[in-house]
Design a protein around this motif. Structure first.
Motif, PDB file in Angstrom:
ATOM      1  N   UNK A 405       0.556  -1.281   0.177  1.00 48.39           N
ATOM      2  CA  UNK A 405      -0.105   0.016   0.246  1.00 48.39           C
ATOM      3  C   UNK A 405       0.795   1.360   0.020  1.00 48.39           C
ATOM      4  N   UNK A 406       2.091   1.159   0.980  1.00 48.31           N
ATOM      5  CA  UNK A 406       2.709   2.268   1.295  1.00 48.31           C
ATOM      6  C   UNK A 406       3.356   2.334  -0.014  1.00 48.31           C
ATOM      7  N   UNK A 407       3.287   1.822  -0.858  1.00 45.38           N
ATOM      8  CA  UNK A 407       4.546   2.328  -2.787  1.00 45.38           C
ATOM      9  C   UNK A 407       3.835   2.762  -3.183  1.00 45.38           C
ATOM     10  N   UNK A 408       2.145   2.261  -3.042  1.00 46.23           N
ATOM     11  CA  UNK A 408       1.836   3.236  -4.010  1.00 46.23           C
ATOM     12  C   UNK A 408       1.532   4.516  -3.991  1.00 46.23           C
ATOM     13  N   UNK A 409       2.115   5.069  -2.785  1.00 44.42           N
ATOM     14  CA  UNK A 409       1.890   6.521  -2.667  1.00 44.42           C
ATOM     15  C   UNK A 409       3.403   6.818  -1.778  1.00 44.42           C
ATOM     16  N   UNK A 410       4.152   6.313  -2.896  1.00 45.73           N
ATOM     17  CA  UNK A 410       5.598   6.693  -3.145  1.00 45.73           C
ATOM     18  C   UNK A 410       6.286   6.488  -2.471  1.00 45.73           C
ATOM     19  N   UNK A 411       6.104   5.377  -0.521  1.00 47.36           N
ATOM     20  CA  UNK A 411       6.661   5.439   0.382  1.00 47.36           C
ATOM     21  C   UNK A 411       6.854   3.949   0.456  1.00 47.36           C
ATOM     22  N   UNK A 443      13.184  10.335   1.539  1.00 44.67           N
ATOM     23  CA  UNK A 443      12.419  12.238   1.115  1.00 44.67           C
ATOM     24  C   UNK A 443      10.813  12.206   1.539  1.00 44.67           C
ATOM     25  N   UNK A 444       9.998  11.451   0.918  1.00 44.81           N
ATOM     26  CA  UNK A 444       8.570  11.800   0.925  1.00 44.81           C
ATOM     27  C   UNK A 444       8.598  11.250   2.942  1.00 44.81           C
ATOM     28  N   UNK A 445       8.887  10.196   2.934  1.00 41.01           N
ATOM     29  CA  UNK A 445       8.719  10.142   4.131  1.00 41.01           C
ATOM     30  C   UNK A 445       9.381  11.177   6.086  1.00 41.01           C
ATOM     31  N   UNK A 446       9.534  11.878   4.915  1.00 39.99           N
ATOM     32  CA  UNK A 446      10.052  13.081   6.136  1.00 39.99           C
ATOM     33  C   UNK A 446       9.494  13.881   5.848  1.00 39.99           C
ATOM     34  N   UNK A 447       9.044  14.346   4.439  1.00 44.17           N
ATOM     35  CA  UNK A 447       8.337  15.469   4.435  1.00 44.17           C
ATOM     36  C   UNK A 447       6.893  15.682   4.994  1.00 44.17           C
ATOM     37  N   UNK A 495      -1.607  12.830   5.298  1.00 41.00           N
ATOM     38  CA  UNK A 495       0.495  12.005   4.815  1.00 41.00           C
ATOM     39  C   UNK A 495       0.125  11.706   4.061  1.00 41.00           C
ATOM     40  N   UNK A 496      -0.643  10.517   3.798  1.00 42.51           N
ATOM     41  CA  UNK A 496      -0.652   9.692   2.416  1.00 42.51           C
ATOM     42  C   UNK A 496      -0.520  10.052   1.432  1.00 42.51           C
ATOM     43  N   UNK A 497      -1.846  11.176   1.721  1.00 39.03           N
ATOM     44  CA  UNK A 497      -2.324  11.844   0.498  1.00 39.03           C
ATOM     45  C   UNK A 497      -1.262  13.287  -0.135  1.00 39.03           C
ATOM     46  N   UNK A 498      -0.252  13.984   0.585  1.00 42.95           N
ATOM     47  CA  UNK A 498       1.082  14.744   0.730  1.00 42.95           C
ATOM     48  C   UNK A 498       1.846  13.659  -0.375  1.00 42.95           C
ATOM     49  N   UNK A 499       2.235  12.482   0.133  1.00 44.75           N
ATOM     50  CA  UNK A 499       2.547  11.832  -0.454  1.00 44.75           C
ATOM     51  C   UNK A 499       2.865  11.452  -1.934  1.00 44.75           C
ATOM     52  N   UNK A 500       1.747  11.056  -1.982  1.00 40.91           N
ATOM     53  CA  UNK A 500       0.543  10.843  -3.133  1.00 40.91           C
ATOM     54  C   UNK A 500       0.910  11.834  -4.587  1.00 40.91           C
ATOM     55  N   UNK A 502       3.751  14.563  -3.894  1.00 43.28           N
ATOM     56  CA  UNK A 502       4.615  14.912  -4.332  1.00 43.28           C
ATOM     57  C   UNK A 502       5.634  13.002  -5.055  1.00 43.28           C
ATOM     58  N   UNK A 503       4.718  12.205  -5.184  1.00 42.79           N
ATOM     59  CA  UNK A 503       5.712  10.837  -5.956  1.00 42.79           C
ATOM     60  C   UNK A 503       5.673  11.635  -7.246  1.00 42.79           C
ATOM     61  N   UNK A 504       3.980  12.015  -7.011  1.00 43.74           N
ATOM     62  CA  UNK A 504       4.138  12.354  -8.780  1.00 43.74           C
ATOM     63  C   UNK A 504       4.817  14.142  -9.740  1.00 43.74           C
ATOM     64  N   UNK A 505       5.349  14.458  -8.881  1.00 40.23           N
ATOM     65  CA  UNK A 505       6.521  14.974  -8.728  1.00 40.23           C
ATOM     66  C   UNK A 505       7.616  14.760  -8.874  1.00 40.23           C
ATOM     67  N   UNK A 506       7.747  14.123  -7.998  1.00 41.96           N
ATOM     68  CA  UNK A 506       9.241  13.975  -7.953  1.00 41.96           C
ATOM     69  C   UNK A 506       9.591  12.692  -8.411  1.00 41.96           C
ATOM     70  N   UNK A 507      10.909  12.630  -9.723  1.00 42.67           N
ATOM     71  CA  UNK A 507      10.881  11.390 -10.619  1.00 42.67           C
ATOM     72  C   UNK A 507      12.318  10.434  -9.964  1.00 42.67           C
TER      73      UNK A 507
END
Length: 730
Positions: A405-411, A443-447, A495-500, A502-507
């Motif tokens: 599940x975390x992988x889907x949100x970039x975590x 980085x996403x987890x920290x943010x 936190x999860x939606x914010x990570x998602x 950021x995931x779309x922005x950061x490559x």
């Protein structure tokens, strides 16, 4: 009477506790040091360092007689420093925690380089825990092997030939149960002997010899590398690019030599690892026998707790229970602490009498600290549950269970541990992300970790929920407790939606893999739970207390004094109103306190920012609290206590009662109505109000770019969300 005596060296001996994660290393550390611990950071990094003192009995050896008296040669180590190094799997690190272990143990000139190593291994998983052991053994470090979880030997049907294992590994082997406290005295004796005579515990021959290509590189580099032996030089050659104690000039020489001799680091690491397993696995098979009729309770429990459907549901139930208990169980002790501070304030006022010093102590120091320390029971309960979940082995399951599940949100699955730990404090939670190897996921987890509701928000939630939700209950569940739980889940969702986002922005081209050892389910070691709660609460009191005390005194000054003439004008105006309206003494005191606060420096600050926060439903007094809260969230309640106690002589610490009496002069309605209370709650769920967390983010990300982005996006999210909530509810 004479005696010959050789005194121990002045330098305190250092013993390093090293082992794999989940080996019980920290439990043994707590057992050896008790409350004689210090929590700090390793030099130059923000990884938490636990160190403590261990007292060892002196070792006295008769050396002869003089004048009929027996002389003694005293060589015992009275006190040594124990350092609990982060868990690591090998000397080829995949996380920053593991890098730190390699950094310190390959730097003989460093202050933390140990005189001896106590290597802790889980006896039930010895075949998995000896890789790092053999690597450290080849670094020419005096070592003792601790077979932890010795209480499980009979329970799991294991048979361990300790003497033969010691002979084959060529180190002392001590079975220990950190849970039951057995084997500790024997371990202390071995440590004392190890420090007294380290040469007797050095290896006769290495477990592993570098291959031909590596030897060519090493023969060239040994002339410039500060290496103790071939394997030490090999590790320096592998890791020269990031080891801090390698000079920049030497880094280039290492790189040139590796290219010149065709030395491929990754291939060499794999070959070494396989060869080491081929060396120590036969030793384990020869000395450890497993029972034939083992039935794993852990597997049976995991079938339910990590089930694809039931697992997440059980996790949600556990979290709801945790936060409900956090709100419900703490009522009585909080009332007791509040009564203590009320009595203290009343006593100080009665003893000292009227005056500025009395006002400073009662309205500033006692009101500020009392308004926050009253929430210690809830903080203790939170840390108790988190330590309990860690002890029984459930947090590791949560990481495993939610990895996909975390992988889907970039975590990453390990992000779950950080997010759960963030409910205690975001600072160590952000530090814990060092176990995440993938840069983007770390980085996403920290943010997003600061969006999880930390213990500093508890005082704010408790105060404001009483205005936002009626005090009704249905059996064991109360409306306010459920609202309290909902705020925590709101933070997790954000936190999860914010990570998602950021995931779309950061490559990032890196792929992520979760490598995690699931420990056996075990009953908790209550000693560890108690030490954890004590340390965390003590840290909260000391660290938060310093900030709160400073800000409380400053706020008292800002609230008591104002620009020249402003306070006198306020007093004159109040006297006129008293005479005109015929107010009694209590009404006159309240009116004077209100007018002087508005005329004070704090009032001017609040008035200056009031236009910006009025769309959120806040007045200038709330503005003062918001302004001060950006240093630390928990200051909000202390600020409220000071603002509403200035000039008052009765019930000065009853913050909720005083806030409930506040009336908006423009609308004639209570300031803290349902809309304003919910707006404030949402603001405090999302806002980045902790300068210490910002500083840690800066340290972990290596610059100000990401802390600024983190602070900006959280503040904007808090402002917009709070405004929407207030406008809709009002």
């Amino acid at each position: 009477m004479h005696s010959n005596q050789v005194t121990a060296p002045a330098r305190t001996a250092v013993v390093g506790l090293v082992g794999n994660p989940n080996s019980g290393k920290s439990s043994l550390f707590n057992l050896l040091t008790g409350l004689r611990q210090r929590i700090g950071n390793f030099p130059g990094v923000t990884v938490e360092k636990k160190s403590g003192k261990l007292k060892l009995a002196e070792i006295r050896t008769p050396v002869g007689t003089m004048d009929g008296e027996i002389a003694e040669d005293v060589r015992g180590v009275r006190e040594v420093e124990i350092i609990d190094f982060p868990g690591a799997y090998s000397c080829y690190p995949t996380s920053l925690d593991e890098r730190l272990v390699v950094q310190e143990l390959t730097n003989p000139a460093g202050d933390l380089y140990p005189d001896a190593i106590v290597y802790v291994a889980d006896v039930t998983k010895l075949d998995k825990h000896l890789l790092l052991f053999t690597q450290l053994r080849d670094l020419d470090l005096p070592m003792v092997l601790v077979l932890n979880m010795a209480d499980l030997i009979e329970e799991t049907g294991l048979k361990v030939d300790v003497e033969r294992l010691s002979s084959r590994l060529r180190v002392p082997v001590v079975p220990v149960s950190a849970r039951q406290g057995t084997g500790v005295d024997e371990l202390k004796e071995v440590i004392a002997d190890l420090l007294r005579n380290p040469e007797a515990y050095r290896p006769e021959e290495p477990f592993y010899e570098p291959g031909t290509r590596a030897r060519d590189v090493l023969s060239e580099l040994r002339r410039v590398l500060p290496a103790r032996n071939n394997y030490h030089a090999l590790l320096l050659a592998h890791h020269a690019s990031w080891l801090k104690h390698i000079p920049e000039k030497t880094r280039h020489l290492v790189q040139e030599s590796r290219v010149k001799h065709g030395f491929h680091s990754l291939r060499a690491q794999v070959e070494e690892t396989m060869e080491r397993y081929d060396t120590f696995e036969p030793i384990v098979r020869d000395t450890v026998r497993r029972g034939t009729n083992q039935s794993s309770l852990t597997d049976k429990v995991d079938n339910v707790l990590t089930h694809q459907i039931f697992g997440p549901l059980i996790f949600v139930v556990i979290m709801v229970f945790l936060f409900q208990a956090l709100f419900a169980w703490s009522a009585w002790p909080m009332d007791g602490i509040e009564w203590i501070f009320e009595s203290l304030g009343t006593g100080v006022r009665a003893i000292l009498g009227p005056g500025w010093l009395t006002d400073l102590l009662v309205d500033g120091v006692i009101a500020g600290l009392g308004g926050v320390l009253v929430f210690i029971p809830q903080i203790a309960i939170l840390f108790f549950f988190i330590a309990l979940l860690e002890e029984v082995g459930y947090l590791a399951r949560a990481a495993y269970m939610f990895d996909s599940i975390m992988q889907r949100f970039g975590l990453n699955g390990r992000s779950v541990v950080a997010l759960i730990s963030g409910h205690a404090c975001a600072i160590p939670a952000i530090m814990s992300t060092r176990t995440i190897a993938n840069w983007k996921e770390r980085l996403l987890t920290i943010l997003v970790t600061p969006l999880t509701s930390c213990s500093a928000r508890i005082p704010v939630y408790v105060i404001l929920i009483s205005f936002a939700v009626p005090d009704v209950s249905w059996g064991p569940f109360g409306a306010q407790g459920l609202a309290f739980t909902g705020l925590y889940f709101l933070g997790i969702t954000a936190a999860m939606l914010s990570a998602l986002a950021f995931k779309l922005v950061l490559k990032s081209p890196e792929r992520s893999f979760l490598m995690l050892e699931l420990p056996e389910y075990r009953s908790p070691v209550w000693r560890n739970v108690g030490v954890t709660v004590w340390q965390k609460v003590k840290t909260f009191i000391v660290e938060a207390g310093k900030i709160i005390l400073l800000i409380s005194v400053v706020l008292w000054g800002l609230s008591t004094y104002g620009p020249p003439g402003a306070m006198d004008a306020a007093r004159t105006q109040v006297q006129s109103q008293v005479e005109t309206q015929g107010l009694d003494d209590d009404q006159a005191a309240d009116l004077l306190a209100s007018e002087q606060l508005e005329a004070s420096f704090a009032g001017h600050i609040g008035k200056a920012i009031e236009p910006a926060i009025r769309p959120l439903g806040y007045d200038w007094k709330i503005g003062i609290a918001l302004f001060s809260s950006f240093a630390a969230r928990e200051v909000f309640v202390g600020t409220m206590a000071i603002i509403y106690s200035i000039g008052s002589t009765d019930d000065e610490l009853r913050i909720q009662d005083r806030m409930a009496e506040e009336i908006n002069p423009r609308t004639g309605e209570p300031v803290y109505n349902q809309a304003t209370a919910w707006s404030l709650l949402v603001f405090y769920v999302f806002a980045m109000m902790c300068m210490a967390t910002t500083a840690v983010t800066k340290r972990e990300t290596g610059g100000w770019k990401w802390p600024i982005i983190q602070f900006t996006f959280m503040t904007v999210l808090a402002y917009v969300s709070a405004m929407v909530v207030y406008q809709v509810l009002s």
